[in-house]
Design a protein around this motif. Structure first.
Motif, PDB file in Angstrom:
ATOM      1  N   GLU A  73      35.345  26.237  30.529  1.00 47.43           N
ATOM      2  CA  GLU A  73      34.523  27.359  30.057  1.00 47.43           C
ATOM      3  C   GLU A  73      35.256  28.687  29.987  1.00 47.43           C
ATOM      4  OE1 GLU A  73      32.337  24.690  33.080  1.00 47.43           O
ATOM      5  OE2 GLU A  73      34.245  25.776  32.968  1.00 47.43           O
ATOM      6  N   CYS A  75      39.140  31.097  31.070  1.00 42.15           N
ATOM      7  CA  CYS A  75      40.510  31.212  31.608  1.00 42.15           C
ATOM      8  C   CYS A  75      40.918  32.674  31.511  1.00 42.15           C
ATOM      9  CB  CYS A  75      41.471  30.330  30.802  1.00 42.15           C
ATOM     10  SG  CYS A  75      43.189  30.492  31.317  1.00 42.15           S
ATOM     11  N   GLY A  76      41.111  33.302  32.680  1.00 41.68           N
ATOM     12  CA  GLY A  76      41.349  34.748  32.706  1.00 41.68           C
ATOM     13  C   GLY A  76      42.750  35.127  32.260  1.00 41.68           C
ATOM     14  N   ASN A 192      37.565  24.918  41.030  1.00 41.43           N
ATOM     15  CA  ASN A 192      38.860  25.547  41.326  1.00 41.43           C
ATOM     16  C   ASN A 192      38.843  26.001  42.781  1.00 41.43           C
ATOM     17  OD1 ASN A 192      40.110  25.835  38.449  1.00 41.43           O
ATOM     18  ND2 ASN A 192      37.992  26.560  38.220  1.00 41.43           N
ATOM     19  N   GLY A 220      43.561  33.722  36.836  1.00 39.63           N
ATOM     20  CA  GLY A 220      42.845  34.976  36.573  1.00 39.63           C
ATOM     21  C   GLY A 220      41.400  34.923  37.030  1.00 39.63           C
ATOM     22  N   THR A 221      40.678  33.864  36.640  1.00 43.54           N
ATOM     23  CA  THR A 221      39.289  33.745  37.098  1.00 43.54           C
ATOM     24  C   THR A 221      39.248  33.529  38.602  1.00 43.54           C
ATOM     25  OG1 THR A 221      39.361  31.377  36.547  1.00 43.54           O
ATOM     26  CG2 THR A 221      38.318  32.869  34.938  1.00 43.54           C
ATOM     27  N   GLY A 222      40.307  32.878  39.133  1.00 47.11           N
ATOM     28  CA  GLY A 222      40.385  32.682  40.593  1.00 47.11           C
ATOM     29  C   GLY A 222      40.542  33.998  41.326  1.00 47.11           C
TER      30      GLY A 222
HETATM   31  N1  LIG Z   1      41.507  25.452  35.711  1.00 41.40           N
HETATM   32  C1  LIG Z   1      40.396  26.295  35.259  1.00 41.40           C
HETATM   33  C2  LIG Z   1      40.677  26.821  33.834  1.00 41.40           C
HETATM   34  C3  LIG Z   1      41.872  27.793  33.787  1.00 41.40           C
HETATM   35  C4  LIG Z   1      41.635  29.011  34.640  1.00 41.40           C
HETATM   36  C5  LIG Z   1      42.873  29.832  35.017  1.00 41.40           C
HETATM   37  N2  LIG Z   1      44.126  29.405  34.461  1.00 41.40           N
HETATM   38  C6  LIG Z   1      42.621  31.328  34.813  1.00 41.40           C
HETATM   39  O1  LIG Z   1      43.587  32.082  34.567  1.00 41.40           O
HETATM   40  O2  LIG Z   1      41.442  31.745  34.977  1.00 41.40           O
HETATM   41  C7  LIG Z   1      39.097  25.472  35.276  1.00 41.40           C
HETATM   42  O3  LIG Z   1      39.179  24.250  35.189  1.00 41.40           O
HETATM   43  O4  LIG Z   1      38.027  26.102  35.364  1.00 41.40           O
END
Ligand SMILES: N[C@H](CCC[C@H](N)C(=O)O)C(=O)O
Length: 276
Positions: A73, A75-76, A192, A220-222
């Motif tokens: 959904e 990716c930051g 995550n 990023g979202t993390g």
């Molecule tokens: N692995 C994440 C997607 C990529 C998020 C990450 N690369 C970011 O920068 O937010 C998921 O399955 O929700």
């Protein structure tokens, strides 16, 4: 089928980006896995598609596929690369664009200093929105792992996150606990897994074992989820410097109902073509 791609990264979280406007990109999960494979393919954590918007209130559509081939959904780090790509390929004259994702609209903006700021939208805590199976909504939850209980904050940035506090992030058992949390039965869509060390009210260190990609150098979202969790637990102020293995992000959040804003770099490494 020959496809042009651009290799990019946000703090070492790396991407293969396809312009799916000027070329037709219809790939299977197995093909996404092949592209992401660091020995047999190009190698990346995620694949990003730049598409025409399907909503009148958006400039582009942004689709994200993890290295395991699954579509997700949000990716930051990818959102910062998205606007850099759109600008460098002259797909839009704007430096701030509205981007449609599977979890709503985000708004990345190229800053004059080359950094990128993204309005990542409002974090969500309702169990059904994560999704997360629990008795009721709480500040933290206890997850049964092999031989220990992990206390986690759980929230969605459009994608699901479970964040735990650790004393020493460099010594955290990310490789052992990350997979257990990622595929924990309480997360029907997996999750995550963030490991956050609070340095002071304005600084944290963070490692993330990402759903569908394993530990990445940055997430990023993390980073957004970790700062939101820290603020909700009364440990952080509303602007936080997040140190990841790949570098630093600035995350700002004024509290429930407000969007999370992330600022960081976006880098183009090389262009190429792949035969699929
Ligand atoms: N692995 C994440 C997607 C990529 C998020 C990450 N690369 C970011 O920068 O937010 C998921 O399955 O929700």
């Amino acid at each position: 089928m020959l496809l042009k791609f651009t290799k990019m990264h946000g703090l070492g979280n790396d991407f293969v980006v396809f312009d799916a406007i000027s070329q037709s990109v219809n790939l299977s999960p197995a093909q996404f896995q092949f592209i992401a494979d660091r020995h047999f393919g190009i190698g990346c954590d995620q694949i990003l598609l730049v598409e025409r918007a399907t909503r009148l209130d958006a400039d582009f559509r942004y689709r994200i596929f993890n290295a395991d081939g699954g579509e997700v959904e949000q990716c930051g780090n990818g959102a910062r690369c998205f606007v850099r790509f759109v600008h460098d390929k002259a797909l839009s004259p704007k430096t701030e664009i509205r981007v449609e994702t599977a979890s709503g609209i985000i708004v990345p903006r190229l800053e004059p200093n080359g950094q990128v700021t993204v309005n990542m939208g409002v974090p969500r805590f309702e169990l059904t929105e994560v999704p997360f199976i629990a008795e009721k909504r709480a500040l933290t939850y206890l997850l049964g792992l092999e031989g220990k209980l992990a206390e986690v904050s759980v929230l969605s940035m459009g994608n699901p996150h479970a964040v735990q506090l650790v004393e020493d992030v460099d010594g955290a058992a990310v490789a052992v606990e990350g997979p257990q949390i990622e595929s924990h039965p309480s997360f029907p869509a997996r999750v995550n897994a963030g490991f956050m060390q609070v340095l002071d009210r304005g600084r944290i260190k963070l490692r993330v074992y990402e759903r569908g990609a394993g530990e990445t150098l940055a997430c990023g979202t993390g980073a957004c989820a970790a700062v939101v969790a820290g603020i909700m637990r009364g440990l952080l102020d509303d602007e936080v410097r997040v140190t990841t293995r790949g570098g630093e992000l600035i995350i700002r959040w004024e509290g429930e109902g407000h969007p999370v804003r992330m600022t960081g770099p976006a880098v183009t490494v090389f262009e190429g073509e792949i035969n699929l």
